[in-house]
Design an enzyme around this catalytic site. Structure first.
Site, PDB file in Angstrom:
ATOM      1  N   GLY A  45       0.807  -1.219   0.000  1.00  0.00           N
ATOM      2  CA  GLY A  45       0.000   0.000   0.000  1.00  0.00           C
ATOM      3  C   GLY A  45       0.836   1.262   0.000  1.00  0.00           C
ATOM      4  O   GLY A  45       0.430   2.284   0.564  1.00  0.00           O
ATOM      5  N   ALA A  46       2.009   1.207  -0.632  1.00  0.00           N
ATOM      6  CA  ALA A  46       2.878   2.371  -0.815  1.00  0.00           C
ATOM      7  C   ALA A  46       3.360   2.966   0.511  1.00  0.00           C
ATOM      8  O   ALA A  46       3.724   4.140   0.551  1.00  0.00           O
ATOM      9  CB  ALA A  46       2.171   3.448  -1.645  1.00  0.00           C
ATOM     10  N   SER A  84       4.354  -5.712  -2.971  1.00  0.00           N
ATOM     11  CA  SER A  84       4.574  -4.276  -3.185  1.00  0.00           C
ATOM     12  C   SER A  84       5.331  -3.676  -2.005  1.00  0.00           C
ATOM     13  O   SER A  84       6.433  -4.133  -1.696  1.00  0.00           O
ATOM     14  CB  SER A  84       3.234  -3.576  -3.437  1.00  0.00           C
ATOM     15  OG  SER A  84       3.418  -2.289  -3.961  1.00  0.00           O
ATOM     16  N   ALA A  85       4.759  -2.672  -1.314  1.00  0.00           N
ATOM     17  CA  ALA A  85       5.456  -2.119  -0.149  1.00  0.00           C
ATOM     18  C   ALA A  85       5.638  -3.184   0.925  1.00  0.00           C
ATOM     19  O   ALA A  85       6.597  -3.138   1.699  1.00  0.00           O
ATOM     20  CB  ALA A  85       4.696  -0.926   0.414  1.00  0.00           C
ATOM     21  N   ASP A 121       3.635  -5.082 -13.859  1.00  0.00           N
ATOM     22  CA  ASP A 121       3.558  -4.377 -12.582  1.00  0.00           C
ATOM     23  C   ASP A 121       3.508  -2.860 -12.758  1.00  0.00           C
ATOM     24  O   ASP A 121       2.893  -2.154 -11.969  1.00  0.00           O
ATOM     25  CB  ASP A 121       4.791  -4.724 -11.727  1.00  0.00           C
ATOM     26  CG  ASP A 121       4.493  -5.773 -10.677  1.00  0.00           C
ATOM     27  OD1 ASP A 121       3.377  -5.761 -10.126  1.00  0.00           O
ATOM     28  OD2 ASP A 121       5.371  -6.606 -10.400  1.00  0.00           O
ATOM     29  N   HIS A 161      -0.319  -4.881 -11.458  1.00  0.00           N
ATOM     30  CA  HIS A 161       0.205  -4.831 -10.099  1.00  0.00           C
ATOM     31  C   HIS A 161      -0.859  -5.322  -9.114  1.00  0.00           C
ATOM     32  O   HIS A 161      -2.012  -4.895  -9.156  1.00  0.00           O
ATOM     33  CB  HIS A 161       0.604  -3.388  -9.769  1.00  0.00           C
ATOM     34  CG  HIS A 161       1.404  -3.238  -8.518  1.00  0.00           C
ATOM     35  ND1 HIS A 161       2.628  -3.857  -8.353  1.00  0.00           N
ATOM     36  CD2 HIS A 161       1.178  -2.538  -7.379  1.00  0.00           C
ATOM     37  CE1 HIS A 161       3.112  -3.531  -7.165  1.00  0.00           C
ATOM     38  NE2 HIS A 161       2.257  -2.743  -6.556  1.00  0.00           N
TER      39      HIS A 161
END
Length: 546
Positions: free
Chosen positions: A137-138, A224-225, A350, A464
């Site tokens: 979630g960045a 991701s994150a 992605d 992604h």
């Protein structure tokens, strides 16, 4: 599983002895074992069982605290415990964060909880492999129970636990300003979200045996994150002996969006937004610590504007080199990961979602121009100047021919961002792990199932985060919205991931190879591009060649 469960019935048929109806009902009613009340270091907990099939359930414990309510910009502290039996049947609040539309906040500062999914059959589980999941979630948003799909969280671990016969644990950690703001020194060192993750993994190591898991067979995995977080956990000196294996999906600590190199500059910008701008830095920090957490969280919202440059520029909050949990450049810390078996990969597109923000025309009927392609490369390679952007454009346009079709040009923009943000950093991480390994194994994968997101052009493949629905078994739990091929893929993914967690092998024998894993563009970024000088006066970080 069916062969094993059904064998006694088929054997009786072969012997000519068909069970009476009342015998079959007796089998159906046979006791399904469960853990019942479990004693943890903080107190007793009791979960809830969910039937998954004949003689199979998954016992779910939701909302178990692994640390106390954290102080603002402080490391997590041990939980004081509780009396009585904690009914662990509901998810707890996510950590304070902006909503997906970023118009308000949600969640709480009291958020350091985890959830445990334990498969049970005709005997109480014991010694099972354990898989701890870190959400993506960045570094701005997300939760252990994020994104409900027809009633169940995307990260609901029941299907993976049941089909893979592993214990699945999902974890909350602080995000946004409260999780990652830093002054770049001892006053506010940062990385509070990483410390939360470490506290959760440590709690699992100390307590999971009571739930039927092996404390000596822990695998951490994330996307991701969350994948970058797994990477940082691998590289931190604090993780020695804590877990055994790691899986990163679509992100590593080397990803250009996964490290904040100018934390004080960002902190001063946030201070201005909340009215804490001061010429004296200590006074500014004091003001920030007295500021409303909701206001501090709202200023981290990201506004995706075409004029703002590439999306990567807008993702500012994240881990920092703090001299402690992350003591040095991530590329120089792989000796700390020497003992961990490692599986890493990316989705084939992605970067498409980010490319669609930077160059909206790639998803529209109107043409994508050469200037738009060059503009993306200028934004991504800004630290190395115009010569680097021209060099990269030459590499990516070399396959176009004299009159390239629009689908080729549009796909090139997606490929550029996929390579730069995800694929190349992952390949470098794999090679560094293989180079530093002391007997641990290194595996690489590429996920390329065609996108299921409606409205995208035909050339779009795996977007992604599209891998997650398969890994968490959504084609099984919500079968009406999937086809048989999706269930096949979900079964393979669960088997690969859980086999790796169980034995350190993915069951295919396909280990990482620097010769087979590379593409022309990976070679370009790691050799040609990395050799170009930095032109913006920033410290150059030596990226190793593969």
């Amino acid at each position: 599983m069916c062969v094993i469960v059904c064998f006694p019935f088929f054997f009786s048929l072969a012997q000519g002895s068909i069970p009476e109806p009342h015998d079959f009902l007796r089998l159906m009613k046979q006791k399904i074992f469960s853990l019942g009340v479990v004693q943890t270091e903080g107190g007793k907990v009791e979960g809830k069982s969910y039937r998954m099939g004949l003689f199979r359930t998954v016992e779910v414990f939701k909302g178990i605290p692994f640390a106390d309510v954290p102080g603002k910009w402080e490391k997590p502290k041990p939980h004081p415990g509780w009396s009585g039996i904690l009914k662990a049947t509901k998810y707890r609040d996510r950590c304070l964060q902006v909503t997906l539309l970023q118009t308000k906040t949600q969640g709480s500062e009291d958020c350091l909880y985890l959830n445990i999914f334990v498969p049970q059959g005709r005997s109480v589980s014991s010694g099972l492999p354990v898989m701890v999941y870190l959400f993506g979630g960045a570094f701005l948003l997300g939760a252990s129970n994020d994104v409900a799909i027809l009633g169940d969280s995307l990260y609901d671990g029941k299907e993976m636990a049941d089909r893979g016969n592993v214990i699945v644990v999902t974890v909350n950690y602080r995000v946004g300003t409260l999780g990652f703001l830093s002054t770049g020194d001892d006053r506010m060192p940062g990385n509070y979200g990483l410390w939360d993750q470490h506290a959760a993994i440590s709690w699992v190591r100390r307590n999971i045996q009571a739930f039927g898991g092996s404390p000596y067979n822990l695998t951490i995995f994330g996307q991701s994150a969350g994948a970058a977080s797994v990477s940082y956990q691998m590289l931190s000196p604090y993780s020695k002996g804590l877990f055994r294996r790691a899986i990163t999906q679509c992100g590593v600590a080397l990803s250009p969006w996964a490290l904040q190199r100018k934390p004080m500059a960002l902190t001063k910008k946030i201070a201005r937004k909340v009215g804490c701008s001061r010429s004296n830095e200590d006074e500014m920090i004091t003001c920030l610590k007295m500021s409303d957490p909701v206001g501090l969280t709202m200023v981290t919202s990201v506004t995706f504007r075409p004029s703002a440059g590439v999306v990567m520029d807008l993702l500012e909050l994240g881990p920092v080199i703090d001299g402690d949990f992350v003591p040095d450049e991530p590329s120089r810390l792989f000796h700390n990961a020497a003992e961990f078996d490692y599986l890493a990969g990316v989705n084939s597109m992605d970067g498409h979602i980010f490319a669609g923000v930077d160059v909206p025309s790639i998803n529209m009927r109107n043409a994508t121009t050469v200037d738009e392609v060059k503009s993306v490369l200028t934004g991504l390679t800004r630290d190395k100047g115009a010569a680097a952007a021209a060099s990269a454009f030459s590499a990516y346009s070399s396959i176009w021919g004299s009159f390239p079709e629009q689908d080729v040009v549009k796909k090139t923009v997606s490929d550029i961002e996929t390579d730069f943000l995800f694929l190349v950093p992952t390949q470098i991480a794999l090679q560094l792990h293989a180079n530093n390994s002391s007997g641990a194994r290194t595996y690489s994968y590429l996920f390329n199932m065609k996108t299921r997101i409606p409205g995208f052009p035909r050339w779009v493949e795996a977007e992604h985060a599209e891998d997650l629905q398969y890994l968490f078994g959504k084609p099984f739990s919500t079968p009406l919205v999937y086809f048989p091929r999706h269930r096949d893929l979900a079964g393979y993914m669960i088997a690969y991931w859980t086999n790796f967690a169980r034995t350190g092998s993915n069951g295919t024998g396909l280990a990482y190879s620097k010769y087979t894993a590379l593409s022309f563009y990976v070679d370009y970024w790691t050799k040609t591009y990395s050799s170009l000088p930095v032109t913006r006066g920033e410290e150059a970080v030596n990226q190793p060649s593969l």
